[in-house]
Design a protein around this motif. Sequence first.
Motif, PDB file in Angstrom:
ATOM      1  N   TYR A  90       0.876  -1.175   0.000  1.00  0.00           N
ATOM      2  CA  TYR A  90       0.000   0.000   0.000  1.00  0.00           C
ATOM      3  C   TYR A  90       0.911   1.221   0.000  1.00  0.00           C
ATOM      4  O   TYR A  90       1.740   1.376   0.911  1.00  0.00           O
ATOM      5  CB  TYR A  90      -0.902   0.001   1.234  1.00  0.00           C
ATOM      6  N   ILE A 122      -0.897  -1.477  -4.424  1.00  0.00           N
ATOM      7  CA  ILE A 122      -2.118  -0.729  -4.140  1.00  0.00           C
ATOM      8  C   ILE A 122      -1.755   0.734  -3.939  1.00  0.00           C
ATOM      9  O   ILE A 122      -1.421   1.165  -2.819  1.00  0.00           O
ATOM     10  CB  ILE A 122      -2.861  -1.261  -2.889  1.00  0.00           C
ATOM     11  N   ALA A 125      -3.389   4.963  -1.597  1.00  0.00           N
ATOM     12  CA  ALA A 125      -3.728   4.418  -0.276  1.00  0.00           C
ATOM     13  C   ALA A 125      -4.208   5.483   0.692  1.00  0.00           C
ATOM     14  O   ALA A 125      -4.870   5.167   1.691  1.00  0.00           O
ATOM     15  CB  ALA A 125      -2.522   3.691   0.312  1.00  0.00           C
ATOM     16  N   TYR A 222      -8.898   0.699  -4.855  1.00  0.00           N
ATOM     17  CA  TYR A 222      -7.709   0.870  -4.028  1.00  0.00           C
ATOM     18  C   TYR A 222      -8.056   1.579  -2.714  1.00  0.00           C
ATOM     19  O   TYR A 222      -7.519   1.245  -1.659  1.00  0.00           O
ATOM     20  CB  TYR A 222      -6.635   1.660  -4.784  1.00  0.00           C
ATOM     21  N   SER A 226      -7.560  -0.055   0.955  1.00  0.00           N
ATOM     22  CA  SER A 226      -6.742   0.634   1.960  1.00  0.00           C
ATOM     23  C   SER A 226      -7.525   0.852   3.242  1.00  0.00           C
ATOM     24  O   SER A 226      -6.980   0.741   4.346  1.00  0.00           O
ATOM     25  CB  SER A 226      -6.256   1.976   1.398  1.00  0.00           C
TER      26      SER A 226
END
Length: 297
Positions: A90, A122, A125, A222, A226
Motif C-alpha cells: 500500500y 495498491i 492508499a 484501491y 486501503s
Amino acid sequence: MENRARNTFVLLTIVFGIALQCISAEDVKTTDALPTGSPAPVTPVAAVNPAHVDLPAAQVENAAKTVLQNSETPMKNDNSSTQHINIEVYYEALCKDSVEFVSKQLLPVYNKLNKFINVTFIPFAQGNITHNTTDNTYNITCKRDGECAADKVHACGINKIKDSEKLIKFVNCSLTEGFNSPNKTVPIEVCGKNSSIDNSIVTEITECANSKDAWSTWLQNYKNMSTSANVTTVPKILINKVPTEDITSNNLMKVVCKQINGKDLPADCNTFVSGSDKLAVGILPIIIGAFYIIKMI
C-alpha cells in the motif's frame, strides 16, 4: 585449585547457555508474528462497495469483473510448484518513504527471490474519490500536490502491464522519476522504455491516465482496500495478509527469507544468520579462552 577452576568454567558455560536460550526465544518470538509454511492464496477483496462512493449503476455492475481481472491480480511467477509468498504494498506515488521502500528493498528482493513471491501494488492508499452524478465527474483528493495525477498513472500501469518483472520496474521508475521530477510528473514514455514495455501498452497507459474516468473504478477499489487494511501511513506492507511492522528498516529480505520453507531456502537467504547464531559465534572464542586461562591458574 583445580576443582575451583573446573567449577568456574562450568558456571561460565551455564551462564552463556542461558544467554543463548534467551536470544533464541526472542528470535522465535519475532518470527512467530508472521505465518510459516505454505501461504494461503490471496483472497480477492469484494467488488467496489456502492456505499463508499456514488458510482454509476453500470460501473458498479461491472466492478467485480474489473477488479478480479485487473487490480486484484498480483504479480505472479510461473512456477506453480514453488512456495509463494504474497506481498501487498500500500503506497502513494509521491511519498518519499514509498519511493525508497520499492527502490531499495522490494526491487532488490524481487530480483533475488522472484520465484517465491507474488506482489500486489495498491496505490492511492491515502487518497479519496467521490462521484458527482450531476455532471458525471469525479473529484479525487490526495495528500500531496500532483499526487492524484501520479496515482492515475500507477493505477493504469498496474492494470495494463501483465508481465510481473516489467510491472515492478515500471512502478519503481514511476515512483523514482515522478518524485524527483521538478513538476512531480511521471514520465510514462521514459519509464515504459526503461521497463521494456511495448509502445502500444505505453500508449494505453498514457490515454488511460489522461482520460476522464478510465481510472475511476480502480482508484475506488484501491481506496476501499486501503480502508479495509486500516492504512494510516505509507508504505504499509502485508505479507500473506499479515501486517508487518518496521518493514521499512531494510529488513524485507530477512522477513521474506523467514517465510520460505527450509527445503526451498535459496542461497541468497543463507547470509541472514539469526541473532542466537551470531551470539554463539562470538561467545565460542570467549569460552575457549576462559577455559585455558582458568587452566593456567
